[in-house]
Enzyme design. Structure first.
Site, PDB file in Angstrom:
ATOM      1  N   LYS A 155       0.827  -1.214   0.000  1.00  0.00           N
ATOM      2  CA  LYS A 155       0.000   0.000   0.000  1.00  0.00           C
ATOM      3  C   LYS A 155       0.855   1.256   0.000  1.00  0.00           C
ATOM      4  CE  LYS A 155      -3.947  -2.179   2.277  1.00  0.00           C
ATOM      5  NZ  LYS A 155      -4.740  -2.275   3.526  1.00  0.00           N
ATOM      6  N   LYS A 180      -9.480 -10.000 -10.246  1.00  0.00           N
ATOM      7  CA  LYS A 180     -10.204 -10.252  -9.007  1.00  0.00           C
ATOM      8  C   LYS A 180     -11.147  -9.088  -8.728  1.00  0.00           C
ATOM      9  CE  LYS A 180      -9.553 -10.851  -4.018  1.00  0.00           C
ATOM     10  NZ  LYS A 180      -8.582 -10.928  -2.909  1.00  0.00           N
ATOM     11  N   LYS A 219     -13.004  -3.286  -5.059  1.00  0.00           N
ATOM     12  CA  LYS A 219     -13.297  -1.858  -5.132  1.00  0.00           C
ATOM     13  C   LYS A 219     -12.089  -1.089  -5.659  1.00  0.00           C
ATOM     14  CE  LYS A 219     -14.830  -1.911  -0.812  1.00  0.00           C
ATOM     15  NZ  LYS A 219     -15.371  -3.258  -0.533  1.00  0.00           N
TER      16      LYS A 219
END
Length: 333
Positions: free
Chosen positions: A113, A202, A205
């Site tokens: 991230k 996959k 969101k």
């Protein structure tokens, strides 16, 4: 059999991937005799990326409504909002003081991230990563340890977080000379489905490729029509096994429906547009009751709040006992 804990972030409305991969399996697990299930909405975690309060409230309501729409029995499970049980953050602070910085630096999710955020921030890279993102695994550990959870159903990508939880709990236990925190076990379901999104990746969101089954029918159909397909001509036979629409259809359809759809693909004269329409109709038919319940809870906030507040009282009753043990051993009582 076991005390089981599952959390879902409030970073968006639940989509078909969440329902098939997490929500339905968790509800099924909660119905097994002897299981003691704790299911919560991880709204504190969403603050690492979502800052708008009204949006977060909407997402929390949508998530709660989805669990209830799919038959979560709140008389048999404990169901609550993380932010309404302050013991989560209290325990997280205690655990922070037993967590080595290198452990957090080596967390795969943090590295992934932070790299993504740094790349997106450009010249503002230095301020792109917040401390909440760095200490995210510690709050996650507190979520688990607060309820003496024994089994944590997770995907393979969350295995490291459970190992970190065990390491942090073990460090605190050793420090106080007593096993005051239960060390949880990860339950990795190797059969867990990877739900494809409308682009074949996959469903997520993050990729904006998801299907929200609770959308109004016309909006839902627009999303379904965007499912990626190849350029095989209408009159030609098609390979169902490589088509995203067929893959998604097969996740929801009966064996007989799947056989019929496969025959249409292989016979030719059947277009992808017709397949998408059939998939749309299947969603509307299969989830008619759930869509109705979802609308009920989304438009009856008092009823939704009643369900959540009942669960929050039950959650605090358990959490307060754990905090009392920790405070006593650490000298805060």
């Amino acid at each position: 059999m076991a005390r089981i804990l599952t959390g879902i972030q409030s970073s968006g409305r639940p989509h078909l991937g969440n329902i098939l991969g997490a929500i339905k399996p968790a509800i099924d697990l909660s119905l097994l005799p002897g299981n003691d299930s704790f299911l919560f909405i991880a709204d504190l975690h969403s603050l690492t990326s979502l800052r708008d309060g009204n949006t977060r409230r909407d997402y929390v309501r949508a998530i709660a409504s989805t669990w209830l729409a799919f038959g979560l029995d709140t008389s048999r499970t404990t169901f609550w909002r993380q932010s309404r049980v302050p013991e989560h953050t209290e325990l997280a602070w205690y655990l922070n003081c037993f967590t080595p910085v290198p452990m957090l630096e080596n967390a795969t999710s943090f590295k992934d991230k932070s790299e993504k955020l740094t790349a997106e921030a450009g010249s503002n890279a230095a301020s792109a990563i917040n401390a909440g993102l760095f200490t995210y695994p510690v709050l996650q550990a507190a979520d688990i340890l607060l309820y003496d959870a024994e089994v944590i159903p997770v995907g393979k990508d969350q295995r490291q977080h459970i190992e970190m939880t065990r390491d942090i709990a073990g460090a605190l236990n050793r420090s106080v000379g007593a096993d005051i925190l239960v060390l949880p076990e990860a339950r990795i379901d190797e059969r867990l489905m990877v739900i494809p999104g409308i682009d074949g990746k996959k469903m997520s969101k993050s990729y904006n490729n998801y299907i929200d089954i609770f959308l109004p029918e016309n909006e839902l159909y627009k999303v379904i029509k965007k499912i990626k397909s190849d350029s095989t001509a209408l009159e030609d036979p098609k390979n169902p096994d490589t088509d995203i629409t067929f893959q998604l259809y097969s996740l929801l359809a009966s064996d007989e429906q799947i056989r019929e759809m496969r025959g249409l693909y292989e016979a030719g004269g059947f277009g992808y547009g017709s397949a998408k329409k059939a998939f749309y109709e299947l969603i509307v038919q299969k989830y008619a009751t759930e869509r109705e319940r979802f609308t009920f809870y989304m438009t009856n906030n008092d009823e939704l709040e009643r369900e959540l507040r009942t669960g929050e009282e039950k959650a605090r009753a358990v959490a307060s006992q754990t905090i009392a043990r920790v405070r006593e051993k650490l000298g805060f009582n």
